[in-house]
Design an enzyme around this catalytic site. Structure first.
Site: not given
Length: 341
Positions: A60-61, A82, A101, A135-137, A161, A165, A191, A225, A294
């Site tokens: 676990d990191i 990653l 995480t 991510t692009d998000e 999420y 990030k 991806n 997307r 949502p």
């Protein structure tokens, strides 16, 4: 310092593709660190178990003590980060896991990387790089008339999420500015490809169709997307960490902006040809529109000119060729005991 690359999340969908690419196309020794959560699978790397260049550590990191021991044991030249929780739906229902995480895990890895980096001699410091995959998000919901987001685009995350990030991206940049840790960041689009966990759109639609189940589409399916074949992404990531410039950010995309409903219909039409539903029925008839989630962003799009112009990378696969390869891969897996991931 030997040519050793430490990868976190290497048993995940993208991480395993990166490891396969590196072991097949370079002389780097690869250290795979993975917690082995629900979306991870060592099945995708089983052909490399006896490879003398490949090592696996279940870890676990967030565990800084064990991370520190891994750095001392393997003496890596490069770190590719990653490991992350990535499913937006899960982040809405269980944000705490994503905070732990994606933010605290990144912090732990940055700290152990910093300590390790500061212990290196001058020569080896010049070789060390920390590559954070994002991510692009993080760029948020783009208007239909907006140009694709480039590397200087403002951050405007919408979900737990993407916010986690974005937070990790900021931490990585701050460790570069404050502690001089040599970092690189890449932000990728959606991806798809072999070994993806079936909760994501493309494998879910393929497998549901093969089982003749309903094909759920959020809202009206008009969300756009950019789709990137995972093997193209793996090649780009290796090029970024080996040839990319420290302190820089690189957008990695497939240049395939497609509406979700069109992705689903494309899969249905491909399956109609490859494995017909029945004589007079199409898989399209299984599509079911469900209540939208949502805060669902309408469009993600990224500008990939920088990586094309500076690192001479562009995707090899179009969506047409990539989705056909993906469907064929899942069809083969479907035949062999439904072992999808």
């Amino acid at each position: 310092m030997k040519k050793t690359l430490l990868i976190t999340g290497g048993a995940g969908f993208i991480g395993s593709a990166v490891i396969r690419y590196i072991l097949d196309n370079s002389n780097y020794k690869v250290i795979n660190i993975d917690k082995l959560t629900y979306a991870s699978s060592l099945e995708s790397l089983k052909k490399y178990i006896k490879n003398k260049k490949y090592f696996f550590e279940k870890l676990d990191i967030c565990n800084k003590n064990k991370l520190g021991k891994i750095f001392k044991k393997y003496d890596p030249q490069l770190v590719m980060h990653l490991a992350a929780e990535t499913h937006v739906d899960r982040s809405i229902n269980s944000a705490n896991t994503f905070i732990k995480t994606n933010i605290l895990g990144t912090y732990s890895l940055l700290e152990e990387s910093r300590k390790y980096y500061q212990s290196l001699n001058k020569k080896n410091k010049k070789l060390f790089k920390f590559h954070h995959i994002s991510t692009d998000e993080v760029y948020g919901d783009l208007d239909l008339k907006s140009l694709p987001a480039d590397e200087n685009f403002r951050y405007d995350p919408s979900s737990p999420y993407s916010a986690s990030k974005a937070s990790a991206d900021h931490l990585v940049r701050s460790w570069h500015k404050t502690y001089k840790l040599p970092i690189i960041i890449s932000n990728c689009s959606n991806n798809y490809g072999p070994y993806q966990f079936p909760e994501k759109l493309i494998p879910l639609i393929i497998l549901n169709a093969l089982d003749k189940k309903k094909l759920p589409v959020y809202g009206s399916g008009q969300q756009i997307r950019d789709w990137l074949y995972v093997n193209d992404h793996a090649e780009a990531l290796f090029k970024v960490i080996v040839k990319g410039k420290v302190g820089e950010t690189y957008n990695i995309g497939g240049n395939n902006e497609i509406k979700n409903i069109d992705v689903v219909k494309t899969i249905c039409k491909k399956l109609d040809t490859i494995k017909p539903f029945s004589k007079n029925k199409s898989y399209v008839n299984l599509i079911e529109y469900v209540e939208d989630r949502p805060g669902h962003d309408n469009r993600y799009a990224i500008d990939t000119k920088k990586i094309k112009n500076t690192l001479n990378w562009k995707p090899r696969e179009s969506f047409e060729t990539g989705i056909e390869k993906t469907i064929n891969w899942y069809l083969e897996k479907y035949k062999s005991n439904n072992d999808y991931a």
